[in-house]
Design a protein around this motif. Structure first.
Motif, PDB file in Angstrom:
ATOM      1  N   MET A 154       0.823  -1.204   0.000  1.00 57.42           N
ATOM      2  CA  MET A 154       0.000   0.000   0.000  1.00 57.42           C
ATOM      3  C   MET A 154       0.863   1.261   0.000  1.00 57.42           C
ATOM      4  O   MET A 154       0.462   2.262  -0.566  1.00 57.42           O
ATOM      5  CB  MET A 154      -0.943  -0.013   1.199  1.00 57.42           C
ATOM      6  N   THR A 155       2.011   1.193   0.625  1.00 56.09           N
ATOM      7  CA  THR A 155       2.894   2.361   0.641  1.00 56.09           C
ATOM      8  C   THR A 155       3.241   2.784  -0.783  1.00 56.09           C
ATOM      9  O   THR A 155       3.219   3.978  -1.102  1.00 56.09           O
ATOM     10  CB  THR A 155       4.175   2.047   1.439  1.00 56.09           C
ATOM     11  N   ARG A 156       3.538   1.818  -1.649  1.00 54.30           N
ATOM     12  CA  ARG A 156       3.876   2.141  -3.038  1.00 54.30           C
ATOM     13  C   ARG A 156       2.666   2.689  -3.791  1.00 54.30           C
ATOM     14  O   ARG A 156       2.813   3.584  -4.629  1.00 54.30           O
ATOM     15  CB  ARG A 156       4.439   0.917  -3.744  1.00 54.30           C
ATOM     16  N   VAL A 157       1.480   2.186  -3.486  1.00 55.64           N
ATOM     17  CA  VAL A 157       0.264   2.690  -4.131  1.00 55.64           C
ATOM     18  C   VAL A 157       0.058   4.153  -3.765  1.00 55.64           C
ATOM     19  O   VAL A 157      -0.211   4.995  -4.621  1.00 55.64           O
ATOM     20  CB  VAL A 157      -0.968   1.847  -3.733  1.00 55.64           C
ATOM     21  N   VAL A 158       0.185   4.470  -2.482  1.00 58.32           N
ATOM     22  CA  VAL A 158      -0.037   5.842  -2.018  1.00 58.32           C
ATOM     23  C   VAL A 158       1.009   6.804  -2.599  1.00 58.32           C
ATOM     24  O   VAL A 158       0.706   7.957  -2.881  1.00 58.32           O
ATOM     25  CB  VAL A 158      -0.067   5.898  -0.470  1.00 58.32           C
ATOM     26  N   LYS A 164       2.174   6.655  -5.572  1.00 56.71           N
ATOM     27  CA  LYS A 164       1.733   6.943  -6.934  1.00 56.71           C
ATOM     28  C   LYS A 164       0.381   7.647  -6.972  1.00 56.71           C
ATOM     29  O   LYS A 164       0.065   8.338  -7.930  1.00 56.71           O
ATOM     30  CB  LYS A 164       1.669   5.657  -7.752  1.00 56.71           C
ATOM     31  N   LEU A 165      -0.421   7.448  -5.936  1.00 57.74           N
ATOM     32  CA  LEU A 165      -1.755   8.049  -5.853  1.00 57.74           C
ATOM     33  C   LEU A 165      -1.897   8.756  -4.502  1.00 57.74           C
ATOM     34  O   LEU A 165      -2.570   8.271  -3.595  1.00 57.74           O
ATOM     35  CB  LEU A 165      -2.832   6.974  -6.002  1.00 57.74           C
ATOM     36  N   PRO A 166      -1.273   9.925  -4.345  1.00 57.35           N
ATOM     37  CA  PRO A 166      -1.217  10.576  -3.034  1.00 57.35           C
ATOM     38  C   PRO A 166      -2.564  11.022  -2.472  1.00 57.35           C
ATOM     39  O   PRO A 166      -2.663  11.320  -1.289  1.00 57.35           O
ATOM     40  CB  PRO A 166      -0.294  11.764  -3.264  1.00 57.35           C
ATOM     41  N   HIS A 167      -3.620  11.032  -3.279  1.00 52.18           N
ATOM     42  CA  HIS A 167      -4.951  11.396  -2.774  1.00 52.18           C
ATOM     43  C   HIS A 167      -5.596  10.241  -2.007  1.00 52.18           C
ATOM     44  O   HIS A 167      -6.647  10.412  -1.406  1.00 52.18           O
ATOM     45  CB  HIS A 167      -5.850  11.853  -3.919  1.00 52.18           C
ATOM     46  N   ILE A 168      -4.949   9.077  -2.014  1.00 48.26           N
ATOM     47  CA  ILE A 168      -5.465   7.900  -1.306  1.00 48.26           C
ATOM     48  C   ILE A 168      -4.766   7.782   0.040  1.00 48.26           C
ATOM     49  O   ILE A 168      -3.570   7.982   0.157  1.00 48.26           O
ATOM     50  CB  ILE A 168      -5.219   6.619  -2.131  1.00 48.26           C
ATOM     51  N   SER A 169      -5.537   7.453   1.051  1.00 41.95           N
ATOM     52  CA  SER A 169      -4.942   7.144   2.352  1.00 41.95           C
ATOM     53  C   SER A 169      -5.447   5.769   2.772  1.00 41.95           C
ATOM     54  O   SER A 169      -6.464   5.291   2.286  1.00 41.95           O
ATOM     55  CB  SER A 169      -5.311   8.196   3.395  1.00 41.95           C
ATOM     56  N   TYR A 170      -4.710   5.137   3.664  1.00 46.37           N
ATOM     57  CA  TYR A 170      -5.119   3.819   4.122  1.00 46.37           C
ATOM     58  C   TYR A 170      -4.728   3.628   5.576  1.00 46.37           C
ATOM     59  O   TYR A 170      -3.872   4.329   6.111  1.00 46.37           O
ATOM     60  CB  TYR A 170      -4.501   2.712   3.262  1.00 46.37           C
TER      61      TYR A 170
END
Length: 100
Positions: A1-5, A7-13
């Motif tokens: 998930m760290t790598r996803v965020v 690339k997509l900084p508007h996403i949080s988890y």
């Protein structure tokens, strides 16, 4: 998930991973875990249940909300909690990775 965020900084988890816990234990403690309302939930459980010898159970245990003694019953409790937080949320159920 760290790598996803990244690339997509508007996403949080929020990671609610609990190493070594079974679906049964998650179900027992679900109200104490502080799970927050979200748009998407992923549920990746059951490998530890297999190691611990917790029975999978039957679909009727899910349908009848039979409790946390089986994996099916535990999933009912967990999914009911998620639905109570956001009935419109997407829920992704991840199958356990094959073992031995």
């Amino acid at each position: 998930m760290t790598r996803v965020v990244k690339k997509l900084p508007h996403i949080s988890y929020e990671n609610q991973g609990h190493n070594g816990w079974t679906a049964s234990r998650i179900a027992q403690k679900i109200d104490e875990l502080g799970i927050q309302k979200a748009d998407v939930y992923s549920v990746f459980l059951s490998t530890n249940d297999w190691w611990a010898g917790i029975p999978v159970g039957t679909i009727s245990e899910y349908e009848n909300n039979s409790g946390y003694q089986t994996v099916f019953g535990s999933y009912r409790i967990i999914l009911d909690k998620i639905k109570s937080l956001n009935p419109e949320a997407k829920v992704i159920l991840v199958s356990p990775i094959p073992r031995v």
